[in-house]
Scaffold this motif. Structure first.
Motif, PDB file in Angstrom:
ATOM      1  N   SER A   1      -1.222   2.598   4.671  1.00  0.00           N
ATOM      2  CA  SER A   1      -1.090   3.556   3.528  1.00  0.00           C
ATOM      3  C   SER A   1      -1.989   3.617   2.540  1.00  0.00           C
ATOM      4  CB  SER A   1       0.417   3.205   3.307  1.00  0.00           C
ATOM      5  OG  SER A   1       0.775   4.212   2.174  1.00  0.00           O
ATOM      6  N   ASP A   2      -2.246   2.233   2.071  1.00  0.00           N
ATOM      7  CA  ASP A   2      -3.205   2.057   1.055  1.00  0.00           C
ATOM      8  C   ASP A   2      -4.668   2.428   1.456  1.00  0.00           C
ATOM      9  OD1 ASP A   2      -1.377   0.951  -0.310  1.00  0.00           O
ATOM     10  OD2 ASP A   2      -1.763  -1.334  -0.234  1.00  0.00           O
TER      11      ASP A   2
ATOM     12  N   LEU B   1      -6.565   5.635  -0.646  1.00  0.00           N
ATOM     13  CA  LEU B   1      -7.954   5.339  -1.036  1.00  0.00           C
ATOM     14  C   LEU B   1      -8.868   6.388  -0.684  1.00  0.00           C
ATOM     15  CD1 LEU B   1      -9.897   3.551  -2.541  1.00  0.00           C
ATOM     16  CD2 LEU B   1     -10.059   2.322  -0.339  1.00  0.00           C
TER      17      LEU B   1
ATOM     18  N   LEU C   1       2.060  -0.665   5.014  1.00  0.00           N
ATOM     19  CA  LEU C   1       1.580  -0.735   3.814  1.00  0.00           C
ATOM     20  C   LEU C   1      -0.015  -0.700   3.720  1.00  0.00           C
ATOM     21  CD1 LEU C   1       1.885  -1.041   0.712  1.00  0.00           C
ATOM     22  CD2 LEU C   1       2.001  -3.579   1.139  1.00  0.00           C
TER      23      LEU C   1
ATOM     24  N   HIS D   1       2.370   6.580   2.410  1.00  0.00           N
ATOM     25  CA  HIS D   1       1.977   7.524   1.361  1.00  0.00           C
ATOM     26  C   HIS D   1       2.276   8.840   1.379  1.00  0.00           C
ATOM     27  CE1 HIS D   1      -0.673   8.663  -1.939  1.00  0.00           C
ATOM     28  NE2 HIS D   1      -1.203   9.642  -1.106  1.00  0.00           N
TER      29      HIS D   1
ATOM     30  N   GLU E   1       2.489   6.543  -7.407  1.00  0.00           N
ATOM     31  CA  GLU E   1       2.252   6.656  -5.644  1.00  0.00           C
ATOM     32  C   GLU E   1       3.763   6.993  -5.109  1.00  0.00           C
ATOM     33  OE1 GLU E   1      -0.100   5.006  -1.827  1.00  0.00           O
ATOM     34  OE2 GLU E   1       0.072   3.925  -3.814  1.00  0.00           O
TER      35      GLU E   1
ATOM     36  N   SER F   1       0.246  11.279  -4.808  1.00  0.00           N
ATOM     37  CA  SER F   1       0.041  10.565  -6.186  1.00  0.00           C
ATOM     38  C   SER F   1       0.546  11.597  -7.058  1.00  0.00           C
ATOM     39  CB  SER F   1      -1.391  10.064  -6.424  1.00  0.00           C
ATOM     40  OG  SER F   1      -1.784   9.141  -5.508  1.00  0.00           O
TER      41      SER F   1
ATOM     42  N   TYR G   1       4.244  -4.522  -9.970  1.00  0.00           N
ATOM     43  CA  TYR G   1       4.698  -3.020  -9.885  1.00  0.00           C
ATOM     44  C   TYR G   1       6.012  -2.887 -10.058  1.00  0.00           C
ATOM     45  CZ  TYR G   1       0.474  -2.043  -6.962  1.00  0.00           C
ATOM     46  OH  TYR G   1      -0.987  -2.053  -6.469  1.00  0.00           O
TER      47      TYR G   1
END
Length: 412
Positions: A26-27, A31, A23, A72, A47, A75, A95
């Motif tokens: 992935s974030d 970004l 996570l 990811h 996402e 988006s 979320y």
């Protein structure tokens, strides 16, 4: 705890660590893409993640985003997850998570998600999820606010755990093999998530979220198709919020005549699926640590769990069963008819199924199909009666706790 349980816990801890690692990476990756993507104008609302692995500590527990190792992919706009095949998987105070599945039969999702083939939608989504997506809660509510209400009738039926609710759902679904007039869905995750948020959100927030999730979850309803959601037992406490948000939705309650039989059945089921030594571990350390990341059993019926204060398997089962029953009594005004008993529905199907068919707007001509299903479902029905008489001291203990709960003004 024995070595098997320790290994099970250790494996889950490793998986949760990997989940957090995936996570984080992935974030960071997402970004960087947003910073350097000149085409990104900030309109993307969802996402989407690729799923690489899945693991759950307890198959009877609620679904959560940490069930997957994901990374990811892209988006995108919210419209993409409005396509048929996307389902709400979990909801937190930040979320809403969705998963995408492929139908068993081409373009026929009713057959895929019906309780006839899929007793618990939550387990089916976990096992067959192809993609994971997340959307901020505020964005989800803002968009779904403009969605139209359901096209036809929607009902939710409630029952204590291990009381035969799934069998009743399958009996009801047998009225319509095509699923185009009647679709019964077993334990959709969005309802269970709402029950977990009961103690975390304000009255207005929970009411608004009930309306949003129900609109999203019924947006593919066919014209003149009745949808019946068979909820997890913990959802009985959120009936007032659902009623105030969507008054057109009707609720009914199904249980067995002898509550001790339900408790006995739940003990048998818990022993085989959840493992009591692990439960004892959670009881012991849960008093000092927040064990919600490991199991949600306590949060599902937190009110009765706190008042019963279970110290053994019997009291644990009693807290789960009476949580649903007490909340039914407290919220009785929101239910459309008196409680239905599983024994009556099975022994006198032709007579007792008729009120349910009327609620679902299904013709009485479907009754022979219900009777035929019952004749061919001996094994399914036998599981409902698979209980062991509780010892006299256990019966007395349950009676004592039940009396104390019924005297508690909290419930009434």
């Amino acid at each position: 705890m024995n070595e098997k349980i320790l290994l099970r816990l250790f494996t889950y801890l490793i998986f949760r660590f990997l989940h957090l690692l995936f996570l984080l990476e992935s974030d960071i990756y997402a970004l960087v893409l947003r910073l350097f993507d000149k085409k990104n104008n900030g309109d993307d609302e969802v996402e989407v993640f690729n799923i690489f692995a899945r693991h759950r500590f307890d198959c009877t527990d609620v679904t959560r985003e940490s069930d997957f190792l994901s990374f990811h992919e892209k988006s995108t706009l919210f419209e993409e997850i409005c396509e048929e095949g996307w389902f709400i998987y979990s909801i937190t105070d930040r979320y809403v998570y969705f998963v995408k599945i492929t139908p068993i039969e081409e373009d026929v999702f009713e057959t895929t998600i019906s309780i006839e083939k899929c007793s618990k939608l939550s387990n089916f989504l976990y096992q067959n999820a192809e993609k994971l997506a997340r959307c901020q809660l505020d964005t989800f509510q803002r968009i779904t606010k403009n969605m139209p209400p359901s096209r036809s009738k929607v009902l939710i039926f409630h029952s204590p755990p291990s009381s035969g609710g799934t069998t009743v759902g399958k009996l009801l679904q047998s009225c319509d093999e095509s699923k185009l007039s009647l679709l019964v869905i077993g334990e959709p995750p969005f309802l269970t998530s709402l029950s977990l948020l009961f103690n975390k959100l304000s009255v207005e927030e929970l009411r608004s979220l009930c309306k949003s999730t129900l609109r999203f979850s019924t947006m593919h309803q066919k014209s003149q198709q009745t949808i019946v959601f068979k909820s997890k037992s913990s959802c009985t406490k959120i009936v007032p919020f659902i009623h105030s948000a969507v008054p057109s939705i009707q609720h009914f309650f199904v249980t067995r005549k002898n509550t001790n039989d339900i408790i006995s059945r739940l003990i048998l089921k818990t022993s085989s699926e959840f493992n009591f030594p692990m439960f004892s571990f959670l009881l012991k350390f849960g008093q000092h640590l927040d064990m919600g990341w490991l199991s949600s059993w306590k949060e599902l019926e937190n009110e009765t769990f706190t008042r019963v204060g279970p110290k053994n398997e019997l009291e644990f089962a009693m807290a789960q069963v009476y949580g649903s029953i007490m909340n039914y009594k407290r919220n009785r005004q929101y239910f459309v008819q008196d409680v239905l008993f599983v024994e009556d529905l099975i022994s006198d199907t032709a007579t007792m199924i008729r009120p349910l068919l009327d609620l679902c707007e299904i013709s009485d001509l479907a009754i022979p199909e219900c009777i035929e299903w019952k004749r061919n479902a001996d094994e399914q029905i036998q599981q409902v009666w698979d209980t062991v008489d509780l010892p006299s001291e256990d019966v007395a203990r349950v009676g004592c706790l039940a009396e104390l709960l019924e005297q508690d003004v909290f419930f009434f």
